[in-house]
Motif scaffolding. Structure first.
Motif, PDB file in Angstrom:
ATOM      1  N   GLY A  44       0.798  -1.298   0.052  1.00 37.73           N
ATOM      2  CA  GLY A  44       0.042   0.005  -0.121  1.00 37.73           C
ATOM      3  C   GLY A  44       0.749   1.210  -0.024  1.00 37.73           C
ATOM      4  N   VAL A  45       1.903   1.209   0.835  1.00 39.32           N
ATOM      5  CA  VAL A  45       2.867   2.333   0.946  1.00 39.32           C
ATOM      6  C   VAL A  45       3.222   2.674  -0.413  1.00 39.32           C
ATOM      7  N   ILE A  46       3.992   1.751  -1.253  1.00 37.14           N
ATOM      8  CA  ILE A  46       4.418   1.784  -2.445  1.00 37.14           C
ATOM      9  C   ILE A  46       3.343   2.126  -3.572  1.00 37.14           C
ATOM     10  N   LEU A  47       2.181   1.864  -3.446  1.00 42.03           N
ATOM     11  CA  LEU A  47       1.141   2.295  -4.278  1.00 42.03           C
ATOM     12  C   LEU A  47       0.948   3.913  -3.844  1.00 42.03           C
ATOM     13  N   CYS A  48       1.283   4.294  -2.686  1.00 47.84           N
ATOM     14  CA  CYS A  48       0.965   5.671  -2.684  1.00 47.84           C
ATOM     15  C   CYS A  48       2.184   6.498  -3.265  1.00 47.84           C
ATOM     16  N   PHE A  49       3.431   5.799  -3.475  1.00 48.25           N
ATOM     17  CA  PHE A  49       4.238   6.391  -4.374  1.00 48.25           C
ATOM     18  C   PHE A  49       3.892   6.670  -5.703  1.00 48.25           C
ATOM     19  N   ARG A  50       3.179   5.518  -6.139  1.00 49.53           N
ATOM     20  CA  ARG A  50       2.887   5.610  -7.480  1.00 49.53           C
ATOM     21  C   ARG A  50       2.280   7.036  -7.954  1.00 49.53           C
ATOM     22  N   GLN A  51       1.080   7.420  -7.167  1.00 56.21           N
ATOM     23  CA  GLN A  51       0.387   8.682  -7.545  1.00 56.21           C
ATOM     24  C   GLN A  51       1.079   9.913  -6.963  1.00 56.21           C
ATOM     25  N   LEU A  52       1.359   9.698  -5.579  1.00 57.00           N
ATOM     26  CA  LEU A  52       2.347  10.797  -4.923  1.00 57.00           C
ATOM     27  C   LEU A  52       1.638  12.113  -4.928  1.00 57.00           C
ATOM     28  N   ARG A  53       0.378  12.264  -4.676  1.00 62.59           N
ATOM     29  CA  ARG A  53      -0.203  13.558  -4.207  1.00 62.59           C
ATOM     30  C   ARG A  53       0.058  13.987  -2.950  1.00 62.59           C
ATOM     31  N   ASP A  54      -0.287  15.200  -2.508  1.00 59.40           N
ATOM     32  CA  ASP A  54       0.409  15.633  -1.350  1.00 59.40           C
ATOM     33  C   ASP A  54      -0.107  14.757   0.188  1.00 59.40           C
ATOM     34  N   GLU A  55      -1.359  14.004  -0.194  1.00 56.84           N
ATOM     35  CA  GLU A  55      -1.718  13.462   0.818  1.00 56.84           C
ATOM     36  C   GLU A  55      -1.218  11.734   1.062  1.00 56.84           C
ATOM     37  N   HIS A  56      -0.778  11.544  -0.018  1.00 54.55           N
ATOM     38  CA  HIS A  56      -0.159  10.487  -0.147  1.00 54.55           C
ATOM     39  C   HIS A  56       1.106  10.379   0.645  1.00 54.55           C
ATOM     40  N   LEU A  57       1.791  11.598   0.421  1.00 58.51           N
ATOM     41  CA  LEU A  57       2.902  11.727   1.180  1.00 58.51           C
ATOM     42  C   LEU A  57       3.036  11.656   2.789  1.00 58.51           C
ATOM     43  N   PHE A  58       1.701  12.020   3.253  1.00 56.19           N
ATOM     44  CA  PHE A  58       1.381  12.136   4.614  1.00 56.19           C
ATOM     45  C   PHE A  58       1.220  10.554   5.072  1.00 56.19           C
TER      46      PHE A  58
END
Lengths: 121, 785
Positions: B379-393
């Motif tokens: 899930g964390v890696i998937l957050c990198f895929r889009q990397l909007r501001d909230e994904h950084l959080f």
């Protein structure tokens, strides 16, 4: 912070500062200038309080903190309002219309001052 | 476009929307029901009581609040805790929990539902767990979409890592804190996304509530600034960030100072300086941005950047200077020991002595999170895929919380929400991909290729611009193998076996056919089912036992309840004068105050280390040394927990070394830890025990008359698995007052001084008719004759 940035500007040639002032005067709508005046007042008031705290006493420390953070809080809320209603930032704040921004500002200030008065002691 | 399975096409979008929202409401209410129901094992199996130690204080304080009102509670000075000193409760407690249940109690009474305050306290945590599920839904909805939100809510509703601290009866601060944590984060994300001061204000108000509720608010105070700082460093500064952060910080900091226990800390301690520093930095950066919009000179910009950096460095060095000068308090031991993990053990044994402050072992991650723990990195890696501001959080939160959970067992609690969120993102991406009925178009062109991936991938809904699509697709292709983890191989195998016709280079990506979809979806469903079973099993077997009553199984499977604690505490309550001071180790302070209602010397709020060390010294020194200490503190009863008869391992003999260590920290020349070991360095209680051990008050009180129980046979201590000496210790300065049924709680009465002025040892010897030693002269006796 503005005063420190002003120091940086004084290092540059005078005309840079002058052109900044001119650009500001020409490009800023009156509403924003009005907010800026309020910001300036808040800043001066904060400086006076801080100077008093440093030079004289910080004895009722909670009172100083309440007064000073009322200034700081109001300053950042007003600055937020300024950037929200700034027409240049229209596409950044898609969900926040200027009216809504003002309502947010009012609500934030009310909450802030509720805590300020509670903390004055 | 062909589809893998028939999709009804004659349904209006409005119907779909309504049905979806109805389904969401039903799902959320079912999740709330499951969250509440799975926390009730302890209440159903045993009874509705408060568990553990800390909750007993919270319960006692809540009772005061409910009975006497808010202002009495706010100004409550408790003279019975920390006996000679007393405790200012209003100023040394996070009042959020008590006020919350006080408010609920008053609302219920206003509605003419006269519920006992105890039941409000017991059921507060399950109630708030339902709210946590909702807050997690809202938070995850901001990260991905509603379906991921529902998954996250379902995960956090039943995940054991969170249940462990929020079963019914666990009336602790964490019960409401996790809800407040998630909701504050949700408001922060919302404020950042919209750039709205309203959500910043709401975040600040909930931050205030969180500060009032839990000492872990420091986590929020550092997470949000860290997020803002990373955003600035990545060049993602925007006016939205300025608005959100400034409104949150200005209001949140001032409001957090209203809690008396926090006081001036937000402006004077190192834990809070990160937030202040980022606040200052944001002002500078925002001002620089503003100036830049008015001037376009290249040289001027350079100067501006230089001045911003100079001011930043100046500000940072000012912080360092103030910290060195001592104007800003350094990190407190509790937080510092998170960074330097050996610190607490070396310098503050009282922090290291708490079992929750140990590092976490691997199995407990799997026990508490089951399959979420390996979906979490995906899930964390998937957050990198889009990397909007909230994904950084989420990424920052995941990294920080993983570290903290690895250092300290109890911080597993802050890790659990982000694990649920990240796993939900991963799992819902997987399900999105495999439930999506769209068949990929077998075409040779690159454009179609990338388009099909994007429509199939999770990013389909959130990728508006066509320009970035091919880039995204490449990134997605690159990220796909690691992100799927073990499933990825399975998926790749399935896909390659079903799609036979495609070439190597221009192979269309996506899933063909319904069988490939079913294999993966059924596997996922099976994992989810096992997750539910695992959670229920762990909750019922590991986390739902009240520590006040001990349950054991008889050979025929029936339950045998050992209720020695309450037996002893109620004995104290009913058979001793109301102002009789009870001394015990600090673990039992809150329970004695709550159940026995007697003044205690020390309790679980370990604010005064010397006082605890005094108790440790009294427990670990000989009777002659301990007696003056007991008399000086007006101690009338001494309570020890002894598990040697039935094998209760959490007893005072096992905690004894910590008492010695804590006492040694204050009186290093009188108490030395090595004295309590055998010459071989073993910790023994049998014949070979060291002299200091055998003479210590704790040993004597624990094993007093224990050998008699075995009637001449060698007695065995079932915890230590050692034979106790045939001749047990004798007590001269204490009387056995009460011993519970299974010998778990033993209460001793401190004798008064001898009326004739002898020391109690010789008085006792006289009573027993022992002859005086010849060496001593006895002139008075001769005079009597």
């Amino acid at each position: 912070m503005p005063p420190k940035a002003a120091r940086a500007q004084s290092a540059t040639p005078v005309n840079a500062f002058h052109s900044l002032w001119k650009a500001y005067n020409d490009n800023t709508p009156d509403r924003l200038k009005f907010i800026d005046a309020f910001l300036l007042f808040l800043m001066l008031s904060g400086i006076v309080q801080f100077a008093y705290c440093i030079l004289v006493t910080n004895f009722p420390y909670n009172a100083f903190l309440a007064g000073f953070s009322s200034n700081v809080g109001q300053f950042v809320l007003a600055a937020s309002l300024r950037s929200q209603v700034n027409p240049d930032n229209r596409d950044e704040f898609k969900d926040v219309s200027p009216e809504r921004a003002f309502a947010d500002f009012a609500l934030g200030s009310i909450v802030l001052h509720f805590f300020v008065y509670n903390y004055l002691g | 476009m062909s589809t893998a399975y028939p999709v009804p096409s004659d349904v209006s979008p409005v119907t779909v929307k309504n049905a979806a929202s109805l389904l969401r409401i039903v799902a959320l209410s079912l999740i709330s029901g499951a969250a509440i129901a799975s926390r009730l094992f302890a209440v159903v199996n045993f009874e509705s009581i408060i568990h553990e130690f800390d909750p007993w204080f919270n319960y006692r304080a809540t009772k005061v609040l409910a009975a006497k009102g808010f202002y009495e509670f706010w100004n409550w000075f408790d003279p019975t805790a920390w006996y000679p000193l007393g405790r200012v409760v209003g100023g040394t407690v996070y009042p959020g929990l008590m006020v919350t249940s006080g408010v609920i109690y008053n609302i219920l009474h206003w509605l003419n539902l006269p519920v006992d305050i105890r039941n409000v306290c017991v059921l507060l945590a399950p109630g708030f767990s339902a709210l946590t599920a909702w807050a997690t839904y809202m938070f995850t909805k901001e990260m991905k979409d509603e379906s991921a939100g529902l998954l996250a809510a379902a995960f956090i509703g039943i995940v054991p890592g969170y249940i462990s601290r929020s079963v019914a009866g666990s009336y602790d601060n964490e019960a409401i804190a996790i809800f407040l944590l998630m909701f504050t984060f949700y408001c922060w994300i919302k404020a950042l996304k919209q750039g709205s001061a309203l959500f910043g204000t709401i975040a600040a108000v909930f931050y205030f509530y969180m500060v009032a509720a839990w000492g872990g608010y420091v986590f929020i105070t550092n997470m949000i600034p860290l997020h803002a700082l990373v955003l600035i460093l990545m060049g993602r500064f925007s006016d939205r960030l300025y608005v959100a952060y400034s409104s949150w910080y200005a209001i949140g900091t001032l409001s957090s100072m209203q809690v008396p226990f926090v006081g001036f800390q937000p402006v004077s301690t190192s834990e809070h300086m990160g937030a202040l520093g980022v606040f200052g930095l944001l002002q500078i950066v925002a001002f620089a941005q503003l100036v830049r919009t008015h001037v376009s000179s290249q040289q001027f910009q350079k100067l501006l950047v230089a001045s911003v950096i100079a001011i930043g460095v100046l500000g940072a060095s000012a912080f360092v200077f103030l910290t060195i000068k001592g104007k800003i308090a350094p990190w407190t031991g509790r937080f510092y020991s998170l960074w330097d993990t050996g610190y607490a053990k070396k310098y503050i044994p009282i922090i290291a002595s708490v079992s929750e402050h140990q590092p976490t072992a691997w199995p407990s991650f799997f026990m508490d999170l089951q399959f979420l723990i390996f979906l979490f990195p995906a899930g964390v890696i998937l957050c990198f895929r889009q990397l909007r501001d909230e994904h950084l959080f989420v990424i920052i939160y995941a990294v920080m919380a993983s570290y903290f959970a690895g250092v300290m067992v109890r911080l597993m609690l802050t890790l659990t929400p982000v694990v649920c969120v990240a796993s939900a993102v991963a799992l819902s991406t997987l399900l999105d991909t495999y439930i999506d009925p769209t068949e990929p178009i077998p075409a040779e062109e690159d454009v179609d290729d990338s388009a099909s991936v994007v429509t199939n991938g999770s990013s389909a809904a959130n990728a508006p611009s066509t320009q970035t699509q091919s880039k995204k697709a490449k990134k997605a292709a690159a990220a796909a193998p690691p992100s799927k983890g073990p499933l990825g191989d399975l998926v790749a195998a399935t896909v390659s076996s079903t799609s036979t016709k495609a070439g190597a280079s221009s192979k269309p990506k996506g899933i063909f056919g319904i069988d490939a979809r079913l294999v993966v979806i059924l596997n996922t469903l099976a994992m989810l089912f096992f997750f539910v079973f695992h959670c229920t099993w762990v909750t019922s077997s590991a986390y739902s036992s009240p520590s006040v009553v001990l349950a054991s199984q008889n050979p025929d499977g029936s339950q045998h309840i050992i209720d020695d604690f309450r037996e002893a505490y109620y004995w104290l309550r009913q058979n001793t004068p109301e102002d009789a001071v009870v001394m015990s180790w600090w673990d039992y302070g809150y329970q004695i105050a709550g159940m026995a209602d007697r003044p205690t010397l020390v309790d679980n709020n370990t604010w005064n280390n010397t006082h605890i060390a005094t108790v440790g010294k009294a427990m670990s020194s000989s009777e002659e040394v301990a007696y003056p200490i007991l008399r000086k503190h007006d101690v009338e009863y001494v309570l020890v927990i002894f598990g040697g008869l039935i094998g209760y391992s959490g007893d005072d003999i096992n905690k004894f070394l910590w008492m010695v260590r804590i006492a040694q920290g204050v009186w290093p020349e009188e108490i030395q830890e090595p004295n309590y070991f055998t010459p071989q360095g073993e910790y023994r209680i049998d014949e070979r025990a060291s002299q200091a051990m055998k003479e210590s008050l704790m040993y004597k009180m624990s094993y007093y008359r224990f050998a008699e129980l075995f009637g001449g046979n060698p007695g065995t201590d079932r915890v230590r698995q050692q034979q106790v000496p045939k001749v047990g210790p004798t007590l001269d300065y204490l009387d056995e007052a009460f011993t519970s049924e299974n010998w778990i709680v033993r209460i001793y009465q401190v004798k008064k001084e001898d009326p004739l002025g002898r020391d109690l040892k010789s008085a006792n010897a006289f009573e027993q008719g022992k002859k005086r030693k010849r060496t001593k002269p006895a002139p008075r006796r001769r005079a009597i004759i």
